[in-house]
Design a protein around this motif. Structure first.
Motif, PDB file in Angstrom:
ATOM      1  N   PHE A   1       0.832  -1.203   0.000  1.00  0.00           N
ATOM      2  CA  PHE A   1       0.000   0.000   0.000  1.00  0.00           C
ATOM      3  C   PHE A   1       0.868   1.255   0.000  1.00  0.00           C
ATOM      4  O   PHE A   1       0.590   2.213  -0.729  1.00  0.00           O
ATOM      5  CB  PHE A   1      -0.929  -0.025   1.219  1.00  0.00           C
ATOM      6  N   MET A   2       1.923   1.263   0.811  1.00  0.00           N
ATOM      7  CA  MET A   2       2.816   2.416   0.867  1.00  0.00           C
ATOM      8  C   MET A   2       3.520   2.628  -0.476  1.00  0.00           C
ATOM      9  O   MET A   2       3.697   3.759  -0.918  1.00  0.00           O
ATOM     10  CB  MET A   2       3.859   2.247   1.980  1.00  0.00           C
ATOM     11  N   GLU A   3       3.915   1.546  -1.127  1.00  0.00           N
ATOM     12  CA  GLU A   3       4.553   1.677  -2.436  1.00  0.00           C
ATOM     13  C   GLU A   3       3.570   2.256  -3.452  1.00  0.00           C
ATOM     14  O   GLU A   3       3.948   3.098  -4.283  1.00  0.00           O
ATOM     15  CB  GLU A   3       5.070   0.318  -2.911  1.00  0.00           C
ATOM     16  N   GLN A   4       2.314   1.836  -3.383  1.00  0.00           N
ATOM     17  CA  GLN A   4       1.297   2.379  -4.287  1.00  0.00           C
ATOM     18  C   GLN A   4       1.084   3.868  -4.022  1.00  0.00           C
ATOM     19  O   GLN A   4       0.976   4.671  -4.958  1.00  0.00           O
ATOM     20  CB  GLN A   4      -0.019   1.618  -4.127  1.00  0.00           C
ATOM     21  N   LEU A   5       1.003   4.238  -2.742  1.00  0.00           N
ATOM     22  CA  LEU A   5       0.837   5.655  -2.404  1.00  0.00           C
ATOM     23  C   LEU A   5       2.028   6.478  -2.875  1.00  0.00           C
ATOM     24  O   LEU A   5       1.858   7.601  -3.372  1.00  0.00           O
ATOM     25  CB  LEU A   5       0.669   5.825  -0.891  1.00  0.00           C
TER      26      LEU A   5
ATOM     27  N   ALA B   1       3.949   5.819  -5.401  1.00  0.00           N
ATOM     28  CA  ALA B   1       3.858   5.949  -6.860  1.00  0.00           C
ATOM     29  C   ALA B   1       2.811   7.001  -7.231  1.00  0.00           C
ATOM     30  O   ALA B   1       3.030   7.824  -8.131  1.00  0.00           O
ATOM     31  CB  ALA B   1       3.503   4.602  -7.481  1.00  0.00           C
ATOM     32  N   LYS B   2       1.686   6.999  -6.534  1.00  0.00           N
ATOM     33  CA  LYS B   2       0.638   7.981  -6.825  1.00  0.00           C
ATOM     34  C   LYS B   2       1.107   9.398  -6.477  1.00  0.00           C
ATOM     35  O   LYS B   2       0.840  10.331  -7.223  1.00  0.00           O
ATOM     36  CB  LYS B   2      -0.637   7.648  -6.049  1.00  0.00           C
TER      37      LYS B   2
ATOM     38  N   GLY C   1       4.084  10.440  -6.485  1.00  0.00           N
ATOM     39  CA  GLY C   1       5.077  10.822  -7.491  1.00  0.00           C
ATOM     40  C   GLY C   1       4.415  11.368  -8.733  1.00  0.00           C
ATOM     41  O   GLY C   1       4.917  12.313  -9.365  1.00  0.00           O
ATOM     42  N   SER C   2       3.255  10.824  -9.101  1.00  0.00           N
ATOM     43  CA  SER C   2       2.551  11.330 -10.280  1.00  0.00           C
ATOM     44  C   SER C   2       1.925  12.701 -10.009  1.00  0.00           C
ATOM     45  O   SER C   2       1.663  13.459 -10.936  1.00  0.00           O
ATOM     46  CB  SER C   2       1.476  10.336 -10.741  1.00  0.00           C
ATOM     47  N   PHE C   3       1.711  13.035  -8.737  1.00  0.00           N
ATOM     48  CA  PHE C   3       1.164  14.349  -8.391  1.00  0.00           C
ATOM     49  C   PHE C   3       2.235  15.433  -8.324  1.00  0.00           C
ATOM     50  O   PHE C   3       1.907  16.617  -8.309  1.00  0.00           O
ATOM     51  CB  PHE C   3       0.429  14.297  -7.042  1.00  0.00           C
ATOM     52  N   ASP C   4       3.490  15.041  -8.291  1.00  0.00           N
ATOM     53  CA  ASP C   4       4.572  16.024  -8.179  1.00  0.00           C
ATOM     54  C   ASP C   4       4.530  17.025  -9.331  1.00  0.00           C
ATOM     55  O   ASP C   4       4.741  18.230  -9.120  1.00  0.00           O
ATOM     56  CB  ASP C   4       5.939  15.332  -8.140  1.00  0.00           C
ATOM     57  N   GLU C   5       4.247  16.549 -10.517  1.00  0.00           N
ATOM     58  CA  GLU C   5       4.165  17.451 -11.682  1.00  0.00           C
ATOM     59  C   GLU C   5       3.063  18.490 -11.467  1.00  0.00           C
ATOM     60  O   GLU C   5       3.256  19.678 -11.719  1.00  0.00           O
ATOM     61  CB  GLU C   5       3.889  16.636 -12.950  1.00  0.00           C
ATOM     62  N   TYR C   6       1.915  18.028 -10.977  1.00  0.00           N
ATOM     63  CA  TYR C   6       0.791  18.942 -10.744  1.00  0.00           C
ATOM     64  C   TYR C   6       1.111  19.927  -9.624  1.00  0.00           C
ATOM     65  O   TYR C   6       0.731  21.099  -9.683  1.00  0.00           O
ATOM     66  CB  TYR C   6      -0.483  18.163 -10.430  1.00  0.00           C
TER      67      TYR C   6
END
Length: 122
Positions: free
Chosen positions: A67-71, A73-74, A76-81
């Motif tokens: 779960f922590m790895e999934q969070l 990763a998610k 990380g995808s918000f960093d751009e935003y």
């Protein structure tokens, strides 16, 4: 003859007493060993129970790790935003500063032009 019979009877009594002693001692040792065996069986059952419980904890910990790895990763995808939002916020701050300067300039112009455009009372 009576002496031999007395001696034989004393030996039989002594043998019976020793036999009773060893029988009772054997019974006591068997009971002690049975108690120890019961304690060991209880300890084994407790160990099995704890093993099952910790196995469940291991499964939970493994699930939490996934779960922590999934969070991660998610997020990380918000960093751009987040970077885009920070850039917009910086632009808004700069825009507010420009608007404030323009507002002061317009107020200054109004104060200079206002005496020329006074409307006479009717």
């Amino acid at each position: 003859m009576a002496g031999k019979e007395d001696e034989k009877q004393e030996r039989d009594e002594l043998a019976d007493s020793l036999n009773d002693l060893f029988t009772n001692l054997s019974t006591m040792i068997k009971g002690d060993l049975q108690g120890t065996n019961n304690l060991l069986e209880l300890l084994e059952k407790m160990n099995l129970r704890v093993t099952e419980e910790y196995k469940g904890f291991g499964d939970v910990a493994s699930g939490l790790r996934v779960f922590m790895e999934q969070l991660k990763a998610k997020s990380g995808s918000f960093d751009e935003y987040v970077q885009q939002i920070d850039a917009i916020e910086q632009q808004v701050t700069e825009f507010e500063a420009v608007i404030s300067m323009l507002d002061k300039y317009v107020s200054l112009l109004e104060s200079k032009v206002q005496p020329f455009y006074q409307v006479p009372p009717s």
